[in-house]
Design a protein around this motif. Structure first.
Motif: not given
Length: 208
Positions: A4-7, A11-13
């Motif tokens: 979830n953190v990676q997703v 998304n932010k990127t």
């Protein structure tokens, strides 16, 4: 959780990239508008320059006309200065008697033009034939080919006959009466052109 953190980071990127692309698109649009504005400004400057050039040419033409008028006026004043009876009625009588005084002045200007062209036309021809033309290198070299004669006469027509309202056909009658066509060279034609100019002067201005 780690996934979830990676997703979320992705998304932010993605949002950051979208924002950057949007800013880049706006910058590109701004640059395009600036370029178009510069092109329009250059076009306006060119139009202004063209207008100034045309105005300058018009002023130069007006100056030439004024100089011609000044020459004619000088001729008229010189004529009037020779009048013995300088009263108003005397001057009026002289002007009425010489109603063509403007023609006399114009004739003087034409006479001066004949003389000026007789002095300058050779230089004009020299400047407009190919460099190293053999008939200018050796001005006594016979033309032989009629095309060499015609090349010279093309420029004579431009710089002499057109300026003085003379006809090539009449000149060639004059030429054939003076020279053998087989012997023609630059020098022979040039001398005959000047003789023709003087002959025309004698015809138009017999008392000069």
């Amino acid at each position: 959780n780690s996934l979830n953190v990676q997703v979320e980071k992705l998304n932010k990127t993605q949002l950051l990239l979208n924002s950057t692309m949007s800013d880049a698109a706006l910058l590109h649009e701004h640059l395009v508008q600036s370029y178009l504005g510069a092109v329009q400004m250059q076009s306006n400057i060119n139009k202004t320059i063209d207008k100034l050039i045309n105005e300058t040419l018009s002023i130069e033409e007006a100056n030439i006309k004024q100089k011609k008028l000044a020459v004619n006026l000088t001729t008229i004043l010189s004529h009037l200065d020779n009048i013995k009876n300088k009263t108003f009625s005397g001057l009026e009588h002289e002007l009425n008697k010489n109603i063509d005084i403007g023609i006399v002045a114009a004739g003087q200007a034409l006479y001066d033009k004949f003389g000026g062209i007789e002095e300058s036309w050779g230089c004009s021809v020299t400047e407009n034939v190919p460099e190293g033309w053999p008939y200018l290198v050796d001005k006594n070299l016979k033309f032989e080919d009629i095309m060499n004669y015609e090349r010279m006469m093309y420029h004579v027509e431009r710089f002499v006959f057109a300026e003085l309202c003379l006809r090539k056909e009449n000149f060639e009658e004059f030429l054939s009466s003076k020279q053998h066509l087989a012997d023609l060279s630059y020098n022979l034609v040039a001398r005959t052109v000047n003789q023709y100019i003087y002959s025309s002067l004698d015809h138009y201005f017999p008392d000069e």
